[in-house]
Design an enzyme around this catalytic site. Structure first.
Site, PDB file in Angstrom:
ATOM      1  N   ASP A  18       0.831  -1.202   0.000  1.00 19.70           N
ATOM      2  CA  ASP A  18       0.000   0.000   0.000  1.00 19.70           C
ATOM      3  C   ASP A  18       0.871   1.260   0.000  1.00 19.70           C
ATOM      4  OD1 ASP A  18      -2.468   1.245   0.023  1.00 19.70           O
ATOM      5  OD2 ASP A  18      -3.254  -0.128   1.524  1.00 19.70           O
TER       6      ASP A  18
ATOM      7  N   ASP B 197     -10.610   2.867  -3.395  1.00 23.33           N
ATOM      8  CA  ASP B 197     -11.153   1.607  -2.875  1.00 23.33           C
ATOM      9  C   ASP B 197     -12.551   1.322  -3.422  1.00 23.33           C
ATOM     10  OD1 ASP B 197      -8.840   1.564  -1.482  1.00 23.33           O
ATOM     11  OD2 ASP B 197      -9.748   1.450   0.505  1.00 23.33           O
TER      12      ASP B 197
ATOM     13  N   GLY C  59      -4.595   4.095  -7.575  1.00 21.88           N
ATOM     14  CA  GLY C  59      -4.700   4.512  -8.973  1.00 21.88           C
ATOM     15  C   GLY C  59      -3.952   5.786  -9.286  1.00 21.88           C
ATOM     16  N   ASN C  60      -2.705   5.875  -8.811  1.00 21.10           N
ATOM     17  CA  ASN C  60      -1.958   7.109  -9.047  1.00 21.10           C
ATOM     18  C   ASN C  60      -1.075   7.086 -10.282  1.00 21.10           C
ATOM     19  OD1 ASN C  60      -1.992   9.650  -7.251  1.00 21.10           O
ATOM     20  ND2 ASN C  60      -2.755   7.921  -6.047  1.00 21.10           N
TER      21      ASN C  60
HETATM   22  C1  GLA Z   1      -6.175   0.853   1.574  1.00 25.24           C
HETATM   23  C2  GLA Z   1      -6.279  -0.130   0.426  1.00 25.24           C
HETATM   24  C3  GLA Z   1      -7.315  -1.192   0.764  1.00 25.24           C
HETATM   25  C4  GLA Z   1      -6.925  -1.888   2.055  1.00 25.24           C
HETATM   26  C5  GLA Z   1      -6.764  -0.869   3.166  1.00 25.24           C
HETATM   27  C6  GLA Z   1      -6.182  -1.484   4.422  1.00 25.24           C
HETATM   28  O1  GLA Z   1      -7.350   1.590   1.733  1.00 25.24           O
HETATM   29  O2  GLA Z   1      -6.619   0.534  -0.750  1.00 25.24           O
HETATM   30  O3  GLA Z   1      -7.424  -2.110  -0.294  1.00 25.24           O
HETATM   31  O4  GLA Z   1      -5.728  -2.590   1.838  1.00 25.24           O
HETATM   32  O5  GLA Z   1      -5.892   0.173   2.780  1.00 25.24           O
HETATM   33  O6  GLA Z   1      -5.984  -0.557   5.444  1.00 25.24           O
END
Ligand code: GLA
Length: 560
Positions: free
Chosen positions: A158, A215, A195-196
């Site tokens: 992430d 998300d 999506g950056n």
């Molecule tokens: C971000 C990601 C999600 C998930 C959460 C976990 O929002 O985009 O897919 O992994 O973190 O905290």
């Protein structure tokens, strides 16, 4: 040729191949061989968020086997955020949350492997994860070593807090890539960056998949919005017709994990799954498999539908028709046939017709219904799906296996979206390669009025609303970026807005220009900056729902 001569010739060929391959520096096995088709698995986030523990995860592993999901191709079981302890151990290593995972990660990995599945794990390249747990920043090698020693096969990485790291995104991902290589264990790297623009700045140099969206949530507006980031103009200039040309074997666009099983009904679940299969999206299941209905399992394991997603040609599907809520997508396949999705997003029922010429075919063609698993007959020139209700789909395979490959569309020539000629190029005349937020409107303010800043009207520019970002590919061919910026006179509020020009993505870049806070009524600020050698620039406009303009943004390239 008798069998002895045959053996001799194969022996010689083998010897020559060994000599050639040992002489060539080893190509990076990790990059070349992992995820030749979109990865498939289960990820804990959409089902459980951070509420995971080893009992739940083991139960999921068991069901992945007993439900037939593993055998349908779902290989990875990925623990998302929430698996680790709030503190590293005394040696600085990551450790599992002792209450949720008392047996530790190695034991869990062993269990997952014993079921014939592969083990995936989540981390973040910021100082903390999105849930505030320890992130990998400055622990990259140690953490990749821990993962390798636990038997991890797949890392979802992430980007929360990464903007504070002071590294370019590409610099940081290169570090991760190299750390993974050094462990000697092949591990898929899934770039989770909301999506950056990884398709634009070269995510495929570092990982096997990258997010194209924010998300996903369990309702159709969100599902369609995410699909539109990969298959439509949600994140790129409409001229590209989606991101299909940036995906292929070993590098995939990821419109986020599946919500199949969390949606309202079977029709919605099917529409979502069909789209993800057509978009060659990673298929990471996100519903609680312990309580999933037979209908959900049937959708997730639909063999002929999955085969479209896993097709070895790796051609991402693309839109060939869109009007109101009606969409048709085409995905040319490795066997000379093509998959066609007819989708009705509209609230009124509709008949949808696809003409063979829209999907690279002609004449009479056999059609097979992939959800219904039946041949529908031979059709001349077109096929009509009748009475598709809202979110209804028909997914068909058209053509005769063994025919010549159906040609996909031509990739966009570079001059359409990059700087290729000397002199001045207005950025209105080339396509942006990535955008996020509500931008840009061409030659109008975001409110639809003429562009006007500090009482002066301007003809050319991009009208934007905060938060918005627009990335242009310069390809190392530009010398200077020029524009003026200011808050549009149509803005009614009193908040300040901030314009910046960055040299990479929003999670890791350096500011080449910063307007500082600007108020409505202020004169436009002129920008004239050196962008020599840069691959791309990002025009960023930040603030609380403010309306502002990039006036006459342009690139200058000297004659060389
Ligand atoms: C971000 C990601 C999600 C998930 C959460 C976990 O929002 O985009 O897919 O992994 O973190 O905290």
């Amino acid at each position: 040729m008798n069998y002895k001569t045959g053996y001799k010739i194969s022996g010689i060929i083998l010897l020559i191949s060994i000599l050639i391959f040992s002489a060539v520096p080893k190509i990076n096995a990790q990059d070349r061989k992992l995820s030749l088709t979109p990865p498939m698995g289960f990820n804990s986030w959409n089902a459980f968020e951070a509420k995971i523990d080893e009992v739940k995860i083991k139960a999921i592993a068991d069901i992945m086997v007993s439900s037939g999901m593993r055998d349908a191709g779902y290989a990875y079981l990925v623990l998302d955020d929430g698996w680790m302890a709030a503190q590293r151990d005394s040696a600085g290593n990551l450790q599992a949350d002792p209450v949720k995972f008392p047996a530790g990660m190695k034991a869990l990995g062993d269990y997952i492997h014993s079921k014939g599945l592969q083990f995936g794990i989540y981390e973040c390249r910021g100082i903390k994860t999105c849930q505030g747990l320890p992130g990998c920043f400055k622990h990259e090698q140690a953490d990749m070593n821990s993962f390798a020693s636990w038997g991890v096969d797949y890392i979802k990485l992430d980007a929360c807090y990464a903007e504070k790291n002071g590294l370019l995104t590409t610099e940081h991902l290169k570090i991760f890539h190299d750390c993974i290589q050094r462990t000697g264990r092949p591990m898929v790297l899934s770039i989770s960056d909301f999506g950056n623009g990884a398709w634009a700045w070269g995510g495929k140099e570092f990982g096997q998949l990258w997010r194209t969206s924010y998300d996903i949530y369990p309702w159709m507006e969100s599902v369609y919005a995410c699909a539109n980031t990969s298959g439509g103009d949600g994140t790129s200039h409409p001229g590209f017709n989606g991101l299909w040309q940036f995906a292929g074997p070993g590098h995939w666009n990821d419109p986020d994990m599946l919500e199949v099983g969390n949606l309202k009904n079977e029709t919605e679940n099917r529409a979502h799954f069909s789209l993800w299969c057509m978009l060659a999206a990673p298929l990471m299941v996100g519903c609680d498999l312990r309580t999933a209905s037979d209908s959900v399992i049937r959708i997730l394991t639909a063999k002929e539908v999955i085969a479209i997603n896993q097709d070895s040609r790796g051609h991402q599907g693309y839109k060939v028709y869109q009007k109101r809520g009606i969409e048709i997508y085409n995905k040319p396949l490795a066997d000379g046939t093509t998959a066609v999705l007819l989708l009705n997003k509209d609230s009124l029922p509709a008949d949808i017709t696809v003409k063979w010429e829209q999907v690279g075919l002609k004449g009479t063609q056999p059609v097979r219904d992939l959800w219904g698993q039946k041949d529908l007959g031979i059709f001349n020139g077109s096929f009509k799906a009748k009475g598709l209700k809202q979110n209804g789909v028909m997914l068909i395979k058209v053509g005769t296996p063994g025919s010549e490959l159906v040609a996909g569309p031509e990739p966009t020539p570079l001059e359409k979206y990059s700087i290729t000629k000397s002199g001045t190029t207005s950025l209105r005349d080339i396509w942006y390669i990535m955008k996020s937020g509500d931008a840009p409107r061409y030659d109008k303010s975001h409110s639809g009025t003429n562009i006007s800043v500090g009482g002066i009207r301007y003809k050319k520019g991009f009208g934007c609303q905060t938060e918005s970002r627009i990335m242009f590919k310069l390809n190392g061919k530009a010398d200077r970026f020029k524009a003026s910026v200011g808050i549009d006179d149509s803005y009614k509020g009193t908040e300040t807005g901030n314009f910046r020009v960055l040299n990479e993505d929003a999670f890791g870049s350096r500011a080449l220009f910063d307007s500082k806070k600007m108020l409505k009524g202020a004169k436009a600020i002129n920008i004239d900056i050196d962008v020599k050698g840069l691959q791309f620039i990002l025009l960023e406009f930040r603030g609380k729902e403010i309306i502002g303009d990039w006036i006459d943004p342009r690139i200058e390239k000297e004659d060389r």
